[in-house]
Design a protein around this motif. Structure first.
Motif, PDB file in Angstrom:
ATOM      1  N   GLY A  52       0.649  -1.326  -0.376  1.00 48.87           N
ATOM      2  CA  GLY A  52      -0.182   0.367   0.287  1.00 48.87           C
ATOM      3  C   GLY A  52       0.591   1.322   0.289  1.00 48.87           C
ATOM      4  O   GLY A  52       2.363   1.156   0.251  1.00 48.87           O
ATOM      5  N   ALA A  53       0.840   2.547  -0.053  1.00 46.85           N
ATOM      6  CA  ALA A  53       0.810   3.274   0.207  1.00 46.85           C
ATOM      7  C   ALA A  53       1.891   3.735   1.504  1.00 46.85           C
ATOM      8  O   ALA A  53       3.005   4.243   1.163  1.00 46.85           O
ATOM      9  CB  ALA A  53      -0.002   4.711  -0.095  1.00 46.85           C
ATOM     10  N   GLY A  54       1.311   2.870   2.605  1.00 45.28           N
ATOM     11  CA  GLY A  54       2.002   3.083   3.944  1.00 45.28           C
ATOM     12  C   GLY A  54       2.058   2.282   5.129  1.00 45.28           C
ATOM     13  O   GLY A  54       1.002   1.443   4.517  1.00 45.28           O
ATOM     14  N   THR A  70      -4.085   3.408   2.381  1.00 44.89           N
ATOM     15  CA  THR A  70      -3.925   3.195   0.861  1.00 44.89           C
ATOM     16  C   THR A  70      -4.389   3.989   0.167  1.00 44.89           C
ATOM     17  O   THR A  70      -5.322   4.779   0.701  1.00 44.89           O
ATOM     18  CB  THR A  70      -4.477   2.379   0.634  1.00 44.89           C
ATOM     19  OG1 THR A  70      -4.584   2.005  -0.680  1.00 44.89           O
ATOM     20  CG2 THR A  70      -6.332   1.739   0.866  1.00 44.89           C
ATOM     21  N   ASP A  71      -4.173   4.910  -0.343  1.00 43.03           N
ATOM     22  CA  ASP A  71      -4.256   5.871  -1.505  1.00 43.03           C
ATOM     23  C   ASP A  71      -5.951   5.507  -1.995  1.00 43.03           C
ATOM     24  O   ASP A  71      -5.949   3.951  -1.993  1.00 43.03           O
ATOM     25  CB  ASP A  71      -4.089   6.590  -2.852  1.00 43.03           C
ATOM     26  CG  ASP A  71      -2.755   7.198  -2.191  1.00 43.03           C
ATOM     27  OD1 ASP A  71      -2.871   8.182  -1.873  1.00 43.03           O
ATOM     28  OD2 ASP A  71      -0.954   7.110  -2.362  1.00 43.03           O
ATOM     29  N   ALA A  72      -7.078   6.245  -1.617  1.00 44.75           N
ATOM     30  CA  ALA A  72      -7.907   6.582  -2.025  1.00 44.75           C
ATOM     31  C   ALA A  72      -9.291   7.470  -2.241  1.00 44.75           C
ATOM     32  O   ALA A  72      -9.992   7.597  -2.273  1.00 44.75           O
ATOM     33  CB  ALA A  72      -8.844   5.567  -0.220  1.00 44.75           C
ATOM     34  N   GLY A 182       6.020  21.814 -10.263  1.00 44.32           N
ATOM     35  CA  GLY A 182       7.034  22.556  -8.677  1.00 44.32           C
ATOM     36  C   GLY A 182       6.259  22.447  -7.239  1.00 44.32           C
ATOM     37  O   GLY A 182       6.915  23.062  -6.590  1.00 44.32           O
ATOM     38  N   ARG A 183       5.424  20.934  -7.254  1.00 39.75           N
ATOM     39  CA  ARG A 183       4.676  21.716  -5.976  1.00 39.75           C
ATOM     40  C   ARG A 183       5.896  21.034  -4.820  1.00 39.75           C
ATOM     41  O   ARG A 183       5.165  21.501  -3.687  1.00 39.75           O
ATOM     42  CB  ARG A 183       3.734  20.132  -6.885  1.00 39.75           C
ATOM     43  CG  ARG A 183       4.597  18.273  -5.953  1.00 39.75           C
ATOM     44  CD  ARG A 183       4.246  17.485  -6.619  1.00 39.75           C
ATOM     45  NE  ARG A 183       4.060  16.416  -6.511  1.00 39.75           N
ATOM     46  CZ  ARG A 183       3.097  15.039  -6.223  1.00 39.75           C
ATOM     47  NH1 ARG A 183       2.088  15.288  -5.839  1.00 39.75           N
ATOM     48  NH2 ARG A 183       4.063  13.712  -6.567  1.00 39.75           N
ATOM     49  N   SER A 184       7.126  20.417  -4.664  1.00 38.89           N
ATOM     50  CA  SER A 184       7.732  20.621  -3.824  1.00 38.89           C
ATOM     51  C   SER A 184       8.625  21.833  -3.031  1.00 38.89           C
ATOM     52  O   SER A 184       9.180  21.539  -2.843  1.00 38.89           O
ATOM     53  CB  SER A 184       8.393  19.080  -4.223  1.00 38.89           C
ATOM     54  OG  SER A 184       8.094  17.962  -4.417  1.00 38.89           O
ATOM     55  N   ALA A 218       0.794  19.237   2.983  1.00 41.19           N
ATOM     56  CA  ALA A 218       1.221  19.563   1.617  1.00 41.19           C
ATOM     57  C   ALA A 218       3.031  19.433   1.405  1.00 41.19           C
ATOM     58  O   ALA A 218       3.790  19.843   1.745  1.00 41.19           O
ATOM     59  CB  ALA A 218       0.107  20.768   0.697  1.00 41.19           C
ATOM     60  N   TYR A 219       2.820  19.375   0.130  1.00 40.52           N
ATOM     61  CA  TYR A 219       4.192  19.349  -0.446  1.00 40.52           C
ATOM     62  C   TYR A 219       5.149  21.111  -0.466  1.00 40.52           C
ATOM     63  O   TYR A 219       6.238  20.868  -0.188  1.00 40.52           O
ATOM     64  CB  TYR A 219       4.518  19.270  -1.347  1.00 40.52           C
ATOM     65  CG  TYR A 219       4.626  17.304  -1.857  1.00 40.52           C
ATOM     66  CD1 TYR A 219       5.601  16.747  -1.569  1.00 40.52           C
ATOM     67  CD2 TYR A 219       3.923  16.875  -2.897  1.00 40.52           C
ATOM     68  CE1 TYR A 219       5.276  15.220  -1.497  1.00 40.52           C
ATOM     69  CE2 TYR A 219       3.765  15.347  -3.148  1.00 40.52           C
ATOM     70  CZ  TYR A 219       4.461  14.910  -2.314  1.00 40.52           C
ATOM     71  OH  TYR A 219       4.506  13.228  -2.240  1.00 40.52           O
ATOM     72  N   ASN A 220       3.961  21.554  -1.471  1.00 40.66           N
ATOM     73  CA  ASN A 220       4.508  23.776  -0.848  1.00 40.66           C
ATOM     74  C   ASN A 220       4.430  24.589   0.174  1.00 40.66           C
ATOM     75  O   ASN A 220       4.608  23.685   0.894  1.00 40.66           O
ATOM     76  CB  ASN A 220       3.375  23.421  -2.152  1.00 40.66           C
ATOM     77  CG  ASN A 220       2.052  23.819  -1.250  1.00 40.66           C
ATOM     78  OD1 ASN A 220       1.176  22.498  -1.459  1.00 40.66           O
ATOM     79  ND2 ASN A 220       1.533  25.096  -0.905  1.00 40.66           N
ATOM     80  N   SER A 250       2.229  14.048   7.002  1.00 39.00           N
ATOM     81  CA  SER A 250       3.155  14.232   6.081  1.00 39.00           C
ATOM     82  C   SER A 250       2.158  13.568   4.666  1.00 39.00           C
ATOM     83  O   SER A 250       2.267  12.583   4.715  1.00 39.00           O
ATOM     84  CB  SER A 250       4.902  15.192   5.506  1.00 39.00           C
ATOM     85  OG  SER A 250       5.254  12.952   5.744  1.00 39.00           O
ATOM     86  N   ASP A 251       2.847  14.554   4.064  1.00 41.54           N
ATOM     87  CA  ASP A 251       2.539  13.819   1.914  1.00 41.54           C
ATOM     88  C   ASP A 251       3.816  13.497   2.115  1.00 41.54           C
ATOM     89  O   ASP A 251       4.610  13.491   3.073  1.00 41.54           O
ATOM     90  CB  ASP A 251       2.001  15.422   1.081  1.00 41.54           C
ATOM     91  CG  ASP A 251       1.583  14.415  -0.177  1.00 41.54           C
ATOM     92  OD1 ASP A 251       2.330  12.834  -0.640  1.00 41.54           O
ATOM     93  OD2 ASP A 251       1.130  14.811  -0.983  1.00 41.54           O
ATOM     94  N   TRP A 252       4.301  12.517   0.991  1.00 43.56           N
ATOM     95  CA  TRP A 252       5.347  11.332   0.659  1.00 43.56           C
ATOM     96  C   TRP A 252       6.689  12.030   0.245  1.00 43.56           C
ATOM     97  O   TRP A 252       6.072  12.689  -0.782  1.00 43.56           O
ATOM     98  CB  TRP A 252       4.639  10.069   0.349  1.00 43.56           C
ATOM     99  CG  TRP A 252       4.341   9.350   0.389  1.00 43.56           C
ATOM    100  CD1 TRP A 252       4.628   7.662   0.915  1.00 43.56           C
ATOM    101  CD2 TRP A 252       3.313   9.199   1.535  1.00 43.56           C
ATOM    102  NE1 TRP A 252       4.142   6.911   1.156  1.00 43.56           N
ATOM    103  CE2 TRP A 252       2.518   8.101   2.558  1.00 43.56           C
ATOM    104  CE3 TRP A 252       2.425  10.182   1.907  1.00 43.56           C
ATOM    105  CZ2 TRP A 252       2.082   7.541   2.401  1.00 43.56           C
ATOM    106  CZ3 TRP A 252       1.453   9.494   2.652  1.00 43.56           C
ATOM    107  CH2 TRP A 252       1.376   8.417   3.423  1.00 43.56           C
ATOM    108  N   GLY A 455      -3.100  13.956 -14.656  1.00 42.63           N
ATOM    109  CA  GLY A 455      -2.156  13.511 -13.804  1.00 42.63           C
ATOM    110  C   GLY A 455      -0.974  13.810 -12.655  1.00 42.63           C
ATOM    111  O   GLY A 455      -1.082  15.187 -13.345  1.00 42.63           O
ATOM    112  N   GLU A 456      -1.029  13.152 -11.922  1.00 41.21           N
ATOM    113  CA  GLU A 456      -0.306  13.899 -10.492  1.00 41.21           C
ATOM    114  C   GLU A 456       0.769  14.435 -11.194  1.00 41.21           C
ATOM    115  O   GLU A 456       1.926  13.462 -11.899  1.00 41.21           O
ATOM    116  CB  GLU A 456      -0.474  12.469  -9.213  1.00 41.21           C
ATOM    117  CG  GLU A 456       0.316  12.984  -8.130  1.00 41.21           C
ATOM    118  CD  GLU A 456       0.296  12.138  -7.203  1.00 41.21           C
ATOM    119  OE1 GLU A 456      -0.466  11.508  -6.817  1.00 41.21           O
ATOM    120  OE2 GLU A 456       0.991  12.757  -6.438  1.00 41.21           O
ATOM    121  N   GLY A 457       2.093  15.633 -10.271  1.00 36.45           N
ATOM    122  CA  GLY A 457       3.036  15.853 -10.987  1.00 36.45           C
ATOM    123  C   GLY A 457       3.218  17.296 -12.043  1.00 36.45           C
ATOM    124  O   GLY A 457       4.369  17.025 -12.183  1.00 36.45           O
TER     125      GLY A 457
END
Ligand code: BGC
Length: 708
Positions: A52-54, A70-72, A182-184, A218-220, A250-252, A455-457
């Motif tokens: 899963g995600a984590g 899990t992501d969901a 540039g989300r991070s 979030a990342y930002n 936190s986000d990953w 898509g993500e990213g």
């Protein structure tokens, strides 16, 4: 009743005492991505982990079970292809929001909660509620649109549905993760009042309504510090002002220092994505030398333990159970049908009559196979396992693992054939405009499926349909005046061919049963009832930032996005600028017609508005009249205050009441640190969209103030 409360309180006290007396619970505060192969693996999985995600190890002595995450967002995710057990894919978040139905969002949440539980997960990374400030945001499809009240209510209902299955839901990504570019590294800059009246309000409402066990930061960066190390966001707003009792994860890969604990972060997730495991040895060292840090470590663990207990994870842990695939798919289909928006229907081309169409040309969009879905960590693949996958490749800065275009195996073509068994239904791909036009010529109706993958990213470079699809649609419309365009998009798109096409449906990403849902709308088995939760611009020039922030910069280059539109997100921006969009927020047609009448403002601390809704057309249908604020004493500003969703038989009238939340009438008073409603005359408008407001009303309100 009193006894139960007392018992709960006593057990919580005991529990916090337990954590206070135990060794520092550092292991419960950091976890890994739960995969044992591929680039993100950090070795074999512990025996109590599942893919899963984590995964975060448990501390049973402290009442903390292992967390299996899990992501969901849109169903139990497939973890970049590493889970092969399949799950029911919901339609996109925008589709769910387009239903304007918290009830359907609740059912959808309950469905993913049940499936996740059956697979052994106890934490769902669901509940995305970042506002759609930019229609190019590559993750808008996971979120619930541009309005804080709508997004907050939809996300809140879905979170409640999940947690009623005794599983934690997060809400994410806190906050202002409104662009993927540039989300991070990007810094989202916005004034406090503007943030409180927009993005933060969406979170505040969703948290009140859904009571999520966890908030994912979030990342930002937000106004300087990273969101996961931002004391204003986490300590001041979330934990102090909103009294949030859960934990912040936190986000990953979003943690940059152990000191984040003092800013309000409780748990580091996906630790292998960070430059080191900050909440491991560095946090332990810091806690050993600083009692304030040690106290925060205990507080963080107590938040986790208390939340797991409140939601029922501790007392009712998940265990494998069979999944009712058909019943769950029906939940997804109901959401998809309620979310499809009929944008245009000149001459009532729709609904199609199965008896009147003898030849149907179905063109493009892999409609012979299925319906498009969005990419990234939210990606779900169905229990059927049959998916059409195109690898996108390319050198976009996003994660290569996310760059796959997946079609859920629910073919519109098959569903159309089943709907019109007497007709000859021919499929043609949309590679060449001339071939598509040839197929359409002479057909009783040509149905073009057009897709836009998100898509993500990564964000979209613009709002045009990719791969020459505009040319295909234009050619088909020239060849056949009875052309229907079905859009499968994650975001608004521009439609240069709009005036040449009599009928347009926005079907979004429609999930496990998308093909059937689309066919049901095309043939009128279900009347369309979706309303746009996001404005469709007429041109990029209408956006607050016509050029995508960060565009053209090397990946990893830091930049600032200044949200100069403040809280005027989406339709509020168009209203303030007197701009006419292509299709406004709240807009959507159906196969019947409605009349709104007799608006009345009922007195009360905040106004309640009643109105009568009459179905004046020939068929049953669902209307969604909307109430907007149009002017307050010291400002003219449009804000959605509420809506009703009402299904009526032909000729039927019903009186509905729309309540208003005081925060939507108020301004955030920065010096006073409170919501403030100015005394004076307030103007309201009622109608079928943000720009079609046929009725007005007004009320004088006394001045008032509310704590945050
Ligand atoms: C996403 C989150 C997701 C996490 C775990 C991140 O890349 O931003 O939404 O929950 O990964 O998969």
């Amino acid at each position: 009743m009193a006894d139960t409360r007392l018992n709960k309180k006593t057990s919580f006290c005991f529990f916090f005492f337990l954590i206070a007396a135990a060794p520092l619970p550092i292991p419960a505060l950091h976890g890994r991505m739960a995969v044992d192969t591929g680039p993100y693996s950090s070795g074999p999985l512990p025996p109590d982990a599942i893919i899963g995600a984590g995964y975060v190890p448990g501390l049973p002595a402290l009442g903390i079970p292992a967390l299996r995450e899990t992501d969901a967002s849109l169903g139990v995710a497939f973890i970049m292809g590493l889970r092969h057990d399949g799950a029911t894919a919901l339609p996109s978040g925008l589709a769910e929001a387009a239903s304007f139905s918290p009830e359907l969002a609740y059912r959808a949440g309950a469905m993913i909660g049940r499936q996740a539980r059956a697979k052994g997960f106890n934490v769902l990374l669901a509940g995305g509620v970042d506002l759609a400030r930019d229609p190019r945001n590559g993750r808008n499809f996971e979120y619930a649109g541009e309005d804080p009240w709508l997004a907050g209510r939809i996300a809140g209902a879905s979170i409640k549905g999940i947690q009623d299955q005794h599983i934690v839901s997060t809400i994410k990504h806190f906050a202002l993760n409104d662009l993927e570019t540039g989300r991070s590294v990007h810094n989202a800059v916005i004034g406090e009042a503007a943030a409180r009246e927009s993005d933060l309000l969406a979170f505040e409402i969703a948290i009140e309504q859904g009571r999520p066990g966890s908030v994912m930061c979030a990342y930002n960066r937000v106004n300087g510090p990273y969101a996961c190390e931002n004391p204003w966001l986490l300590n001041d707003v979330l934990k102090h002002d909103w009294h949030y009792p859960g934990w912040v994860m936190s986000d990953w890969g979003a943690v940059h220092a152990a000191s984040a604990i003092m800013a309000g972060l409780d748990q580091e997730s996906g630790q292998q994505f960070d430059s080191q495991i900050w909440f491991g040895a560095p946090l332990a060292a810091s806690a050993a030398s600083d009692p304030a840090v040690a106290a925060r470590v205990r507080d963080a663990a107590a938040r986790i333990a208390g939340t797991l207990r409140r939601i029922g994870v501790t007392n009712d842990p998940p265990h494998p159970t069979p999944i009712d695939v058909a019943a769950d798919a029906a939940v997804s289909q109901a959401s998809a049908e309620a979310g499809i928006v009929l944008l245009r229907n000149v001459g009532n081309l729709l609904p199609l009559s199965p008896r009147a169409v003898r030849r149907i040309a179905v063109i493009g969009g892999h409609a012979d196979f299925g319906v498009l879905s969005g990419g990234g960590s939210s990606q779900v693949v169905g229990p059927e396992g049959a998916e059409l996958i195109e690898k996108l490749g390319g050198n976009a800065p996003s994660d290569a693992a996310f760059r796959v275009k997946i079609f859920n195996g629910s073919a519109p073509l098959a569903a159309i054939r089943a709907m019109a068994p007497q007709a000859q239904v021919v499929f043609t791909d949309a590679r060449y405009p001339a071939a598509a036009a040839h197929a359409a010529r002479g057909a009783d109706v040509a149905i073009v499926f057009a897709t836009q993958w998100n898509g993500e990213g990564e964000d979209l470079p613009d709002l045009s349909l990719p791969d020459g699809q505009d040319a295909v649609i234009a050619a088909v419309a020239r060849a056949n005046p009875r052309t229907v365009v079905v859009l499968e998009t994650g975001n608004p798109v521009l439609m240069p061919w709009q005036s040449a096409v009599p009928a347009i449906l926005e079907a979004w990403y429609s999930g496990t049963r998308g093909g059937q849902a689309i066919a049901n709308i095309l043939f009128g088995v279900t009347s369309p009832s979706g309303r746009l939760p996001i404005t469709f611009p007429a041109a990029l020039a209408q956006l607050p930032r016509p050029v995508l922030p960060g565009e053209g910069q090397a990946p990893g280059t830091a930049f600032t996005v200044t949200y100069t539109e403040g809280s005027d997100v989406g339709y509020r921006w168009y209203a303030a600028r007197h701009q006419a969009p292509l299709y406004p927020f709240g807009y959507g047609l159906t196969y019947t017609s409605f009349r709104l009448s007799s608006p009345r403002v009922l007195p009360g601390p905040t106004p309640r508005v009643t109105l009568a809704v009459t179905n004046t057309g020939p068929r049953a249908g669902t209307d969604t009249p909307q109430l907007y604020l149009t002017a307050a004493p010291h400002r003219t500003q449009q804000r959605l205050l509420g809506w009703a969703r009402v299904t009526l038989a032909p000729g039927q009238t019903r009186t509905v009441t729309i309540d208003t939340d005081p925060r939507l009438l108020a301004d955030w008073d920065q010096p006073g640190h409170r919501w403030s409603i100015a005394g004076g005359l307030y103007h309201f408008a009622l109608g079928e969209s943000a720009t079609n407001l046929s009725l007005t009303a007004a009320a004088t309100l006394p001045p008032s103030a509310l704590p945050p």
